[in-house]
Design an enzyme around this catalytic site. Structure first.
Site, short mmCIF file in Angstrom:
data_model
loop_
_atom_site.label_atom_id
_atom_site.label_comp_id
_atom_site.label_asym_id
_atom_site.label_seq_id
_atom_site.Cartn_x
_atom_site.Cartn_y
_atom_site.Cartn_z
N ASP A 1 0.16 -7.54 1.47
CA ASP A 1 0.65 -6.17 1.65
C ASP A 1 2.17 -6.09 1.66
OD1 ASP A 1 0.29 -3.45 1.80
OD2 ASP A 1 0.06 -3.40 3.97
N SER B 1 4.67 2.60 7.93
CA SER B 1 4.36 1.44 7.10
C SER B 1 5.55 1.03 6.25
CB SER B 1 3.17 1.74 6.18
OG SER B 1 1.99 1.89 6.92
N HIS C 1 0.81 -1.22 0.00
CA HIS C 1 0.00 0.00 0.00
C HIS C 1 0.84 1.27 0.00
CE1 HIS C 1 0.42 -0.14 4.53
NE2 HIS C 1 0.44 1.16 4.36
#
Length: 450
Positions: free
Chosen positions: A137, A211, A107
């Site tokens: 992911d 992230s 993402h």
């Protein structure tokens, strides 16, 4: 004053005991009552060069939801949608210094036209995307740089609740930031049931921008890739999640070997083990994955797994939940040989299984292209090979484009598509116009979607 120093000494000593051997090899020059205060600084000096900041830029197409009767009043640009630039920030981890491989989240780099990697020393490099996997992911990048530092990978199956953790990333674009905490829980799932989830939960502060960054143990080894948080406003409340590094190792190995992830398939359906089920089937704990059904011809059936079995171990590692089993099997990869420990009639048995390859089925078409929003697609398993339109929502873009339930998409923009994988490859770049060759009953027709 003597009393306060003694208190400080007690705190320092208890901290040193908690950190184990780290305090001996990573002592800070400050002392209290002759005792060295423990510090993570020497360890971080070794590992922070392997954690990078990632910045991305690209364009997204925003489409106008114009009712069909009014579409002829608007020009083609309005129907096609406006292209809007976007920028984003995240983090990454260097896992191979010689080849320049960097792991991050899917993402973080999704739809990016340009990906820049900034090292801890300030040097910037353009990155090439080697491969990605949306459902786990994970994305693998590569940069052309010398004298890089890589992080050693731990065995995340050895983690225990209470182990210390260190999170490194780029929260809110501030630059490299370090936080610490413990492993709060293992085998977490339920954030997005369509994905493969087996998260490490930690209370180390993780925020937007972390992230793709590193979650480490006190040996400076990578135990996970930070990926998500629970927070009312996108900020840290002490509940962060990381993808276990063992899953990352399996996925990156498949990407490097095949250019894509080839999921393993056991061929069962099931659910979480409740106290009632455990008691009814002679199992003394709630840990395990309950098997509701075994598919005909599946790897599980060939190995001897039966409905009603409780799977408690995978390759001699404990399985806590069905979600954990699902995620681990999927990321191990097709063709892998695994051992499953099963409780049947209150007794343990071990079965050896060779995993089959999973084919994606039943996905929301919006994830493939905005013009297909409202349709549910799957690979056709009938005589005609193509992509089956399983469902079309009324008044959706897919319905307005003329798609109907039961249609089989045979081709897109002159390319033959035999399954979902073919379709994904053809429309990966989100073309403005889709010319769909459709089989509808005995008729063959075209639908042009803008």
């Amino acid at each position: 004053m003597k009393k306060s120093v003694s208190v400080l000494t007690a705190i320092a000593l208890s901290t040193a005991m908690a950190f184990g051997s780290l305090s001996a090899q990573a002592a800070h020059p400050l002392q209290v009552d002759g005792q060295n205060l423990p510090s993570l600084a020497p360890l971080l000096e070794q590992v922070t060069p392997a954690v990078v900041n990632i910045s991305v830029a690209g364009t997204k197409v925003t489409r106008q939801n114009i009712p069909e009767p009014f579409r002829h009043f608007f020009g083609p640009d309005a129907l096609e949608g406006a292209k809007q630039p976007f920028r984003g920030l995240g983090s990454g981890v260097i896992i191979d210094a010689d080849k320049g491989y960097v792991i991050t989240n899917y993402h973080v780099i999704h739809q990016a036209d340009e990906i820049k990697v900034t090292l801890n020393n300030g040097k910037e490099y353009l990155a090439e995307k080697i491969g990605e996997d949306q459902q786990s992911d994970i994305a693998l990048l590569q940069i052309d740089a010398k004298d890089l530092t890589e992080i050693k990978l731990a065995n995340s199956d050895d983690l225990r609740v209470g182990d210390f953790t260190i999170a490194i990333g780029n929260p809110f674009g501030l630059g490299q930031t370090v936080t610490s905490g413990i492993v709060s829980a293992l085998g977490r799932s339920g954030l997005n049931m369509q994905n493969y989830e087996n998260f490490i939960q930690t209370d180390a502060a993780i925020n937007s921008g972390n992230s793709g960054g590193a979650l480490l143990n006190l040996n400076g080894e990578l135990i996970g890739i930070n990926t998500a948080i629970l927070g009312p406003n996108g900020g840290n409340i002490g509940i962060g999640f990381a993808i276990p590094v063992n899953m990352v190792k399996n996925l990156t190995a498949q990407i490097l070997e095949y250019g894509e992830v080839r999921r393993g398939l056991l061929g069962i359906t099931g659910g979480e083990l409740t106290p009632e089920l455990a008691e009814a089937f002679g199992h003394d704990t709630q840990h395990g994955a309950f098997v509701n059904q075994v598919m005909e011809g599946s790897a599980a059936e060939k190995a001897g797994i039966e409905a009603g079995d409780i799977i408690t171990k995978l390759n001699n590692q404990k399985i806590r939940t069905f979600s954990e089993l699902r995620a681990k099997i999927a990321t191990l990869g097709a063709g892998k040989k695994v051992s499953l420990t099963v409780v049947r009639d209150g007794k343990e048995q071990v079965f050896n299984v060779t995993l089959q390859e999973a084919k994606e089925t039943n996905i929301a078409a919006k994830s493939l292209h905005p013009a297909l929003d409202g349709a549910t697609l799957s690979s056709s398993d009938g005589k005609i090979k193509g992509v089956l339109v399983e469902k079309v929502l009324p008044n959706s873009p897919a319905a307005r484009a003329g798609l109907e339930e039961g249609d089989i998409i045979l081709g897109i923009n002159r390319y033959r598509v035999k399954d979902m994988d073919d379709m994904r490859k053809v429309i990966e770049d989100k073309p403005a116009v889709l010319a769909l060759n459709i089989q509808r009953g005995n008729a063959s027709l075209y639908r042009v979607i803008r």
